[in-house]
Design a protein around this motif. Structure first.
Motif, PDB file in Angstrom:
ATOM      1  N   PRO A 428       0.805  -1.233   0.000  1.00 52.67           N
ATOM      2  CA  PRO A 428       0.000   0.000   0.000  1.00 52.67           C
ATOM      3  C   PRO A 428       0.829   1.269   0.000  1.00 52.67           C
ATOM      4  CG  PRO A 428      -0.013  -1.026   2.178  1.00 52.67           C
ATOM      5  CD  PRO A 428       0.679  -1.993   1.257  1.00 52.67           C
ATOM      6  N   THR A 429       0.275   2.280  -0.648  1.00 49.97           N
ATOM      7  CA  THR A 429       0.822   3.633  -0.657  1.00 49.97           C
ATOM      8  C   THR A 429      -0.213   4.564  -0.036  1.00 49.97           C
ATOM      9  OG1 THR A 429       2.100   3.218  -2.666  1.00 49.97           O
ATOM     10  CG2 THR A 429       1.657   5.523  -2.095  1.00 49.97           C
ATOM     11  N   ALA A 430       0.189   5.349   0.952  1.00 50.33           N
ATOM     12  CA  ALA A 430      -0.751   6.229   1.642  1.00 50.33           C
ATOM     13  C   ALA A 430      -1.109   7.432   0.783  1.00 50.33           C
ATOM     14  CB  ALA A 430      -0.169   6.684   2.967  1.00 50.33           C
ATOM     15  N   VAL A 431      -2.392   7.753   0.741  1.00 51.81           N
ATOM     16  CA  VAL A 431      -2.885   8.951   0.068  1.00 51.81           C
ATOM     17  C   VAL A 431      -3.903   9.630   0.979  1.00 51.81           C
ATOM     18  CG1 VAL A 431      -2.523   8.085  -2.274  1.00 51.81           C
ATOM     19  CG2 VAL A 431      -4.695   7.654  -1.130  1.00 51.81           C
ATOM     20  N   THR A 432      -4.086  10.921   0.790  1.00 55.23           N
ATOM     21  CA  THR A 432      -5.048  11.676   1.593  1.00 55.23           C
ATOM     22  C   THR A 432      -6.061  12.329   0.664  1.00 55.23           C
ATOM     23  OG1 THR A 432      -3.390  12.145   3.292  1.00 55.23           O
ATOM     24  CG2 THR A 432      -5.367  13.516   3.272  1.00 55.23           C
ATOM     25  N   PRO A 433      -7.327  11.977   0.783  1.00 56.04           N
ATOM     26  CA  PRO A 433      -8.359  12.576  -0.088  1.00 56.04           C
ATOM     27  C   PRO A 433      -8.531  14.062   0.188  1.00 56.04           C
ATOM     28  CG  PRO A 433      -9.125  10.515   0.882  1.00 56.04           C
ATOM     29  CD  PRO A 433      -7.876  10.887   1.613  1.00 56.04           C
ATOM     30  N   ASN A 434      -9.139  14.720  -0.770  1.00 58.40           N
ATOM     31  CA  ASN A 434      -9.484  16.135  -0.675  1.00 58.40           C
ATOM     32  C   ASN A 434     -11.004  16.277  -0.791  1.00 58.40           C
ATOM     33  OD1 ASN A 434      -8.977  19.011  -0.667  1.00 58.40           O
ATOM     34  ND2 ASN A 434      -9.544  18.958  -2.828  1.00 58.40           N
ATOM     35  N   PRO A 435     -11.673  16.994   0.112  1.00 61.00           N
ATOM     36  CA  PRO A 435     -11.144  17.725   1.262  1.00 61.00           C
ATOM     37  C   PRO A 435     -10.782  16.788   2.408  1.00 61.00           C
ATOM     38  CG  PRO A 435     -13.520  17.853   1.252  1.00 61.00           C
ATOM     39  CD  PRO A 435     -13.142  17.142  -0.029  1.00 61.00           C
ATOM     40  N   THR A 436      -9.989  17.297   3.336  1.00 62.32           N
ATOM     41  CA  THR A 436      -9.570  16.457   4.460  1.00 62.32           C
ATOM     42  C   THR A 436     -10.638  16.348   5.534  1.00 62.32           C
ATOM     43  OG1 THR A 436      -8.471  18.379   5.438  1.00 62.32           O
ATOM     44  CG2 THR A 436      -7.118  16.885   4.093  1.00 62.32           C
ATOM     45  N   ASN A 437     -11.607  17.259   5.528  1.00 64.03           N
ATOM     46  CA  ASN A 437     -12.769  17.169   6.419  1.00 64.03           C
ATOM     47  C   ASN A 437     -14.006  17.016   5.547  1.00 64.03           C
ATOM     48  OD1 ASN A 437     -10.698  18.131   8.130  1.00 64.03           O
ATOM     49  ND2 ASN A 437     -12.232  18.888   9.576  1.00 64.03           N
ATOM     50  N   LEU A 438     -14.702  15.892   5.687  1.00 65.06           N
ATOM     51  CA  LEU A 438     -15.867  15.612   4.842  1.00 65.06           C
ATOM     52  C   LEU A 438     -17.108  15.489   5.714  1.00 65.06           C
ATOM     53  CD1 LEU A 438     -16.781  14.980   1.911  1.00 65.06           C
ATOM     54  CD2 LEU A 438     -16.557  12.556   2.500  1.00 65.06           C
ATOM     55  N   GLY A 439     -18.075  16.350   5.494  1.00 68.27           N
ATOM     56  CA  GLY A 439     -19.308  16.329   6.263  1.00 68.27           C
ATOM     57  C   GLY A 439     -19.270  17.292   7.429  1.00 68.27           C
ATOM     58  N   ALA A 440     -20.446  17.790   7.795  1.00 72.22           N
ATOM     59  CA  ALA A 440     -20.551  18.728   8.911  1.00 72.22           C
ATOM     60  C   ALA A 440     -20.218  18.037  10.229  1.00 72.22           C
ATOM     61  CB  ALA A 440     -21.957  19.319   8.970  1.00 72.22           C
ATOM     62  N   GLU A 441     -19.585  18.777  11.157  1.00 66.12           N
ATOM     63  CA  GLU A 441     -19.164  18.186  12.417  1.00 66.12           C
ATOM     64  C   GLU A 441     -20.345  17.726  13.275  1.00 66.12           C
ATOM     65  OE1 GLU A 441     -16.465  20.598  14.596  1.00 66.12           O
ATOM     66  OE2 GLU A 441     -14.899  20.548  13.049  1.00 66.12           O
ATOM     67  N   ASP A 442     -21.529  18.303  13.063  1.00 63.84           N
ATOM     68  CA  ASP A 442     -22.705  17.862  13.832  1.00 63.84           C
ATOM     69  C   ASP A 442     -23.429  16.694  13.168  1.00 63.84           C
ATOM     70  OD1 ASP A 442     -23.860  19.056  11.634  1.00 63.84           O
ATOM     71  OD2 ASP A 442     -25.067  20.489  12.763  1.00 63.84           O
ATOM     72  N   ASN A 443     -22.780  16.084  12.156  1.00 66.43           N
ATOM     73  CA  ASN A 443     -23.332  14.914  11.442  1.00 66.43           C
ATOM     74  C   ASN A 443     -24.662  15.217  10.744  1.00 66.43           C
ATOM     75  OD1 ASN A 443     -21.150  13.405  12.224  1.00 66.43           O
ATOM     76  ND2 ASN A 443     -22.191  12.362  13.898  1.00 66.43           N
ATOM     77  N   SER A 444     -24.846  16.456  10.328  1.00 67.22           N
ATOM     78  CA  SER A 444     -26.100  16.831   9.665  1.00 67.22           C
ATOM     79  C   SER A 444     -26.049  16.661   8.153  1.00 67.22           C
ATOM     80  CB  SER A 444     -26.435  18.293  10.001  1.00 67.22           C
ATOM     81  OG  SER A 444     -25.417  19.170   9.521  1.00 67.22           O
ATOM     82  N   THR A 445     -24.887  16.308   7.595  1.00 68.81           N
ATOM     83  CA  THR A 445     -24.767  16.161   6.141  1.00 68.81           C
ATOM     84  C   THR A 445     -25.577  14.971   5.662  1.00 68.81           C
ATOM     85  OG1 THR A 445     -22.564  17.135   6.177  1.00 68.81           O
ATOM     86  CG2 THR A 445     -23.156  15.855   4.235  1.00 68.81           C
ATOM     87  N   GLY A 446     -26.468  15.200   4.714  1.00 63.48           N
ATOM     88  CA  GLY A 446     -27.373  14.155   4.246  1.00 63.48           C
ATOM     89  C   GLY A 446     -26.716  13.208   3.259  1.00 63.48           C
ATOM     90  N   TRP A 447     -27.460  12.161   2.945  1.00 62.31           N
ATOM     91  CA  TRP A 447     -26.999  11.111   2.050  1.00 62.31           C
ATOM     92  C   TRP A 447     -26.727  11.657   0.651  1.00 62.31           C
ATOM     93  CZ3 TRP A 447     -24.698   6.804   1.254  1.00 62.31           C
ATOM     94  CH2 TRP A 447     -24.916   6.049   0.096  1.00 62.31           C
ATOM     95  N   TRP A 448     -25.566  11.251   0.111  1.00 57.13           N
ATOM     96  CA  TRP A 448     -25.175  11.537  -1.266  1.00 57.13           C
ATOM     97  C   TRP A 448     -25.130  13.039  -1.545  1.00 57.13           C
ATOM     98  CZ3 TRP A 448     -23.000   7.500  -3.232  1.00 57.13           C
ATOM     99  CH2 TRP A 448     -22.677   7.426  -4.584  1.00 57.13           C
ATOM    100  N   SER A 449     -24.606  13.790  -0.580  1.00 64.48           N
ATOM    101  CA  SER A 449     -24.539  15.249  -0.767  1.00 64.48           C
ATOM    102  C   SER A 449     -23.141  15.813  -0.578  1.00 64.48           C
ATOM    103  CB  SER A 449     -25.502  15.944   0.208  1.00 64.48           C
ATOM    104  OG  SER A 449     -25.157  15.652   1.559  1.00 64.48           O
ATOM    105  N   ALA A 450     -22.172  15.002  -0.133  1.00 66.43           N
ATOM    106  CA  ALA A 450     -20.793  15.474   0.031  1.00 66.43           C
ATOM    107  C   ALA A 450     -19.843  14.352  -0.349  1.00 66.43           C
ATOM    108  CB  ALA A 450     -20.546  15.909   1.478  1.00 66.43           C
ATOM    109  N   PHE A 451     -18.803  14.706  -1.130  1.00 68.33           N
ATOM    110  CA  PHE A 451     -17.888  13.698  -1.644  1.00 68.33           C
ATOM    111  C   PHE A 451     -16.455  14.235  -1.605  1.00 68.33           C
ATOM    112  CE2 PHE A 451     -21.914  13.514  -3.841  1.00 68.33           C
ATOM    113  CZ  PHE A 451     -22.273  12.166  -3.783  1.00 68.33           C
ATOM    114  N   THR A 452     -15.510  13.306  -1.473  1.00 69.25           N
ATOM    115  CA  THR A 452     -14.127  13.680  -1.741  1.00 69.25           C
ATOM    116  C   THR A 452     -13.902  13.674  -3.250  1.00 69.25           C
ATOM    117  OG1 THR A 452     -13.339  11.393  -1.708  1.00 69.25           O
ATOM    118  CG2 THR A 452     -13.359  12.586   0.394  1.00 69.25           C
ATOM    119  N   ASP A 453     -12.784  14.262  -3.676  1.00 69.67           N
ATOM    120  CA  ASP A 453     -12.393  14.133  -5.069  1.00 69.67           C
ATOM    121  C   ASP A 453     -12.055  12.671  -5.364  1.00 69.67           C
ATOM    122  OD1 ASP A 453     -12.625  16.865  -5.273  1.00 69.67           O
ATOM    123  OD2 ASP A 453     -10.459  17.250  -5.075  1.00 69.67           O
ATOM    124  N   ASP A 454     -12.242  12.267  -6.618  1.00 69.59           N
ATOM    125  CA  ASP A 454     -11.868  10.917  -7.023  1.00 69.59           C
ATOM    126  C   ASP A 454     -10.351  10.763  -7.032  1.00 69.59           C
ATOM    127  OD1 ASP A 454     -14.475  10.290  -7.314  1.00 69.59           O
ATOM    128  OD2 ASP A 454     -14.456  10.076  -9.486  1.00 69.59           O
TER     129      ASP A 454
END
Length: 594
Positions: A428-454
């Motif tokens: 394995p080779t380590a990679v870090t997706p963008n953005p590094t923080n995905l979803g609201a901190e209060d867990n309010s982000t709904g289904w299929w509404s926020a994604f990292t880059d491919d």
């Protein structure tokens, strides 16, 4: 956009003609599956009649609701669910259905009741028909709703470590299910007149909602079959009538890639299967080639590309239809092959070993023709590359272990060529997706509404992603990994709780899954703040692997894996993360908590 499922995680009988149970009342609703074939219905009824002996529940206000939960061949996976029946405070829901359990005698392959709040946004827990205090015969999802000490019954499973218990065959028959809230508490009874399991709670259920809240119920199965018959509460999706209906649509699968000139069309299409829908009903019927009429356009007796026309002309009850339905597919008619040669050797196959898979002794890589080319010389002297799907490979799998393995490739008329497959371990080779923080901190982000880059994964490459997962209130409220092409068409979508879907997941008989957790409530709590490592491998053979090591907030380590996701183009594999009522922080994660 993908339809979200409430399902969690992750074959014996052949499909047969339907047996129709003639009842009366309401119809309409959601697509499920077909009625049981005659032999299954007869078996269940005979067992039920022999056992009931006057013990039948008193049923009032019953309406027909005739549909199946699960496939007739008993292949439907865990958390295959039926319709939604909402039970208000003070009400009683009663339902009847025929149950057919799996002949492999695994104690858990029967049926269960899933309890939700009224709008299905919160799952309280599950009560299954089997009754083993040492096993997972019922469980909490919220952690507080279901109390095992309130379970009763006149039978106990005797399954040992292998989960086999021949007495589960006694669960077959006509089941009467009661969910009673008339006294302010919750009483559940499931019985076939011989084996009875109960759940009796005198205080309001659940505590958090109180006695006035609605409770929604769904029946689920795992590699078994529920042939629903009747209900006294109309489901959200509406009741399904058994009244005869005309066929509306036909879909087919299993059409061969190529057929040798001179092969009778009935023989060539013997493995074709289909699904028929019917007018004004969600019911469907699984059919085989014997139920279909076939024709090919243009002339079937000459080489070239052809259009197969499959025709079905029966009603829901098997009468002659007023108007038949048709489906089409393409295939090739080819001259007989006189010899073959390997014109492109197979590519190297790759695997990655993580803590999630290091103890596996039966791990395999599928041989599917990816990366190789076979050229045929036909009896008329013509030459052409053979479609990999028209070839068979022996062995069909090779060990996920570094080495070289012999392979024999065979055509439909028995011509063979041999080669070798090389297997190597991918580091394995380590990679870090963008953005590094995905979803609201209060867990309010709904289904299929926020994604990292491919992130593109070349063939033979394994990428490691470190992250901290912050969970929501249900099993699916965690990280989700997407495998897809550059054009965003999906191979598979997989969740943290070992459940997934997609072209390379659904119906994938060679997919190896880790399975669920021993205690889902404990796992869900541990996932809030869990340090995780995900490994995504492009195996180079037309499959991809996903492995996840989850260092829980409780100090325990949890594992999940999805090995052998199919339909992968080795030159076009990307992955991305999404969330569902949860959030992720990517970076230096993965260290076990102390």
């Amino acid at each position: 956009m993908i339809m979200k499922s409430f399902n969690k995680i992750a074959s014996f009988f052949c499909a047969a003609a339907l047996g129709i149970v003639a009842l009366t009342s309401c119809e309409g609703g959601e697509l499920y599956n077909v009625l049981a074939p005659d032999w299954i219905t007869s078996k269940a009824d005979s067992i039920a009649n022999a056992k009931d002996s006057g013990k039948e529940e008193v049923l009032e206000g019953m309406m027909e609701d005739v549909y199946n939960i699960g496939k007739e061949d008993l292949s439907s996976g865990f958390f295959t669910l039926g319709k939604t029946y909402v039970v208000p405070a003070g009400a009683k829901w009663q339902a009847q259905f025929n149950l057919t359990v799996n002949p492999d005698n695994k104690y858990y392959k029967n049926f269960y009741v899933v309890l939700y709040n009224g709008d299905l946004s919160t799952e309280y827990g599950v009560i299954r028909y089997d009754n083993d205090s040492k096993k997972n015969s019922e469980w909490n999802t919220t952690g507080t709703a279901i109390d095992r000490s309130l379970v009763g019954g006149n039978f106990t499973n005797s399954s040992e470590a292998d989960d086999i218990d021949p007495s589960v065959q006694e669960m077959n028959g006509k089941i009467t299910l009661t969910v009673d809230r008339s006294d302010g508490g919750l009483f559940i009874k499931m019985t076939n007149g011989n084996l009875t399991k109960t759940y009796t709670q005198t205080k309001p259920f659940p505590d958090a909602e109180g006695a006035n809240a609605d409770i929604a119920c769904r029946i689920g199965i795992e590699q078994s079959l529920v042939s629903f018959l009747s209900t006294n509460i109309v489901p959200v999706e509406g009741c399904t009538s058994a009244e005869d209906k005309q066929p509306a649509t036909l879909t087919i699968s299993g059409v061969p890639v190529s057929v040798t000139v001179g092969t009778p069309i009935e023989e060539a299409m013997k493995d074709v299967t289909g699904v028929v829908t019917f007018e004004d009903t969600p019911a469907t019927k699984d059919i085989t080639a014997a139920d279909l009429h076939f024709n090919a356009i243009p002339d079937y007796n000459t080489p070239g590309e052809k259009t197969l026309v499959a025709i079905y002309n029966k009603t829901y009850k098997g009468e002659n239809a007023e108007k038949p339905v048709m489906a089409t597919a393409t295939f090739k008619v080819v001259n007989e092959i006189s010899s073959i040669e390997l014109t492109k050797a197979p590519a190297t196959y790759y695997y990655c070993t993580s803590d999630a898979t290091k103890s596996m002794t039966d791990r395999k890589l599928v041989v599917n023709g990816a990366g190789m080319e076979v050229t045929a010389t036909y009896v008329d002297g013509s030459v052409g590359v053979v479609d990999p799907a028209a070839l068979t490979y022996s062995p069909a799998t090779v060990p996920a272990k570094a080495g070289s393995y012999d392979l024999t490739i065979t055509t439909g008329n028995g011509k063979t060529v041999t080669t070798k497959i090389t297997v190597e371990e991918s580091k394995p080779t380590a990679v870090t997706p963008n953005p590094t923080n995905l979803g609201a901190e209060d867990n309010s982000t709904g289904w299929w509404s926020a994604f990292t880059d491919d992130i593109k994964v070349p063939a033979g490459t394994t990428y490691q992603v470190n992250f901290t997962n912050y969970a929501g209130g249900s099993n699916w409220n965690n990280y989700v990994i997407i495998l897809r092409k550059a054009d965003l068409s999906e191979y598979a979508v997989v969740r943290a709780d070992n459940y997934g879907w997609g072209a390379g997941y659904d119906g994938n008989a060679t997919l190896q899954l880790s399975g669920g957790q021993a205690d889902w409530a404990a796992w869900l709590a541990a996932m809030n703040g869990a340090n995780c490592k995900a490994y995504i491998t492009n195996c180079g053979n037309g499959t991809a692997d996903i492995q996840i090591v989850m260092n829980g907030a409780d100090g325990n380590v949890y594992y999940q894996y999805y090995l052998g996701v199919q339909t992968i183009d080795p030159n076009d594999l990307q992955f991305a993360f999404t969330v569902d009522g949860s959030h992720i922080v990517f970076g230096n994660a993965g260290a076990k908590r102390r």
